[in-house]
Scaffold this active site. Structure first.
Site, PDB file in Angstrom:
ATOM      1  N   ARG A   1       0.877  -1.172   0.000  1.00  0.00           N
ATOM      2  CA  ARG A   1       0.000   0.000   0.000  1.00  0.00           C
ATOM      3  C   ARG A   1       0.910   1.216   0.000  1.00  0.00           C
ATOM      4  NH1 ARG A   1      -3.048   0.927   5.306  1.00  0.00           N
ATOM      5  NH2 ARG A   1      -1.639   2.700   5.474  1.00  0.00           N
TER       6      ARG A   1
ATOM      7  N   HIS B   1      -4.014   4.676   4.294  1.00  0.00           N
ATOM      8  CA  HIS B   1      -5.197   3.818   4.167  1.00  0.00           C
ATOM      9  C   HIS B   1      -6.299   4.505   3.368  1.00  0.00           C
ATOM     10  CE1 HIS B   1      -8.561   1.211   5.235  1.00  0.00           C
ATOM     11  NE2 HIS B   1      -9.202   2.280   5.664  1.00  0.00           N
TER      12      HIS B   1
ATOM     13  N   TYR C   1       2.461   5.684  11.849  1.00  0.00           N
ATOM     14  CA  TYR C   1       2.703   4.283  12.187  1.00  0.00           C
ATOM     15  C   TYR C   1       3.650   3.567  11.218  1.00  0.00           C
ATOM     16  CZ  TYR C   1      -1.169   3.721   8.830  1.00  0.00           C
ATOM     17  OH  TYR C   1      -1.979   3.779   7.722  1.00  0.00           O
TER      18      TYR C   1
END
Length: 337
Positions: A251, A255, A264
């Site tokens: 990815r 998100h 993170y």
């Protein structure tokens, strides 16, 4: 004499034109996605979930399916899948702008909730993985009607922990249904890393519990994914039952447009992701094979950039639905006489 550089394509039953079309769809998905990020940051569209980093797996898988015959139940990142099955840049932009002409829902669904009866695309919902039992149900109907088709359903690795996945996989395994369970493992369920999601090494390890084969594929290689999905489709059509395919992808972005992955994921990790960009790697591979030249690749990219420009302009200027139609499609209105 067969050119050695085309050996991989020949073994898969693919032509140079097939490979070029796969590349074009991957680039189209990337161009649309990049444009939607710009539109979101400009305040013109409210939300998006991205496909960046997963296009190779999506297009490789979709290319192995039979358009007009098979049913697909995509999840919200599957832009590459629905583009191959017939949705257009304009369709996607109309959905992003929530305009009345949006073919997915008339501007009523979140972006990424793809749906088209004509294209055999079954719409999903915001609760993840609910589409797995639906795909299994379609496969059951196909088996009962003796229809030669498969149902393809995709989801993220975080979704494989949901009850819907396990119940659907169990039922499909018991009844040997023609369904392909396609897990796009990008290693993060929003901000939760894979190590906190499952104790097994691979999602595909779960397949044995449901009496089906499970394979893990490098999702950065669309040709490897094509091969795996093609074999799974043939298996389903033979009556041998479902297959669980896990593709390891990256990815490349947060998100969603509401997420900050820098909170993170380290700078080093984010930098390393760029070395596994399937679109760039497939471009390089096709040039090395002699299927593309640098000039033809640039021509394709320029053509698709213009296509996205035109789709964006059309969608931005298109009308929103009228307020009095807010409840349309909620209740059965009966057939028009």
């Amino acid at each position: 004499m067969e050119k050695i550089e085309f050996k991989e394509l020949v073994e898969l039953g693919l032509t140079e034109q097939d490979a070029i079309q796969m590349f074009e769809t991957m680039v189209r998905a990337r161009k649309i996605d990049e444009r939607m990020w710009k539109l979101n940051r400009a305040g013109k569209i409210p939300f998006l979930v991205s496909c960046q980093g997963q296009e190779a797996a999506q297009v490789g898988a979709a290319y192995a399916l039979e358009k007009g015959t098979d049913y697909i139940l995509p999840y919200y990142r599957d832009l590459g899948v629905v583009l191959h099955f017939g949705q257009t840049s304009r369709d996607i932009m109309l959905s992003a702008f929530a305009k009345a002409e949006d073919p997915n829902s008339g501007g009523r669904q979140m972006p990424g909730h793809y749906g088209s009866r004509a294209l055999n695309i079954v719409t999903g919902s915001s609760p993840v993985t609910t589409q797995v039992p639906h795909a299994v149900g379609i496969a059951l109907a196909a088996k009962m009607r003796r229809e030669p088709l498969v149902a393809y359903v995709s989801f993220g690795e975080g979704s494989s922990n949901q009850g819907d996945f396990h119940e659907g996989a169990n039922f499909a395994g018991i009844h040997k249904l023609p369904v392909i369970l396609f897990c796009e493992n990008n290693k993060y369920a929003i901000s939760t890393p894979l190590s906190k999601q499952l104790s097994a090494k691979h999602v595909a390890d779960r397949a044995i519990g449901y009496g089906m084969p499970g394979v893990t594929i490098d999702g950065i290689d669309p040709l490897a994914v094509y091969k795996a999905v093609k074999e799974a489709r043939e298996r389903g059509l033979r009556g041998d039952g479902p297959t669980l395919i896990e593709v390891e992808v990256e990815r490349l972005v947060p998100h969603s447009s509401d997420d900050d992955d820098k909170s993170y994921r380290s700078a080093e990790e984010l930098a390393e992701l760029k070395t596994r960009d399937g679109v760039k790697l497939f471009r390089e591979k096709l040039i090395q094979m002699g299927v593309l030249t640098e000039e033809t690749a640039q021509d394709i990219e320029a053509k698709l950039e213009q296509e996205v420009d035109e789709a964006t302009a059309y969608a931005e200027a298109a009308a929103y639905d009228a307020p009095e139609n807010a409840l349309r499609y909620v209740y059965d209105e009966g057939e028009t006489k």
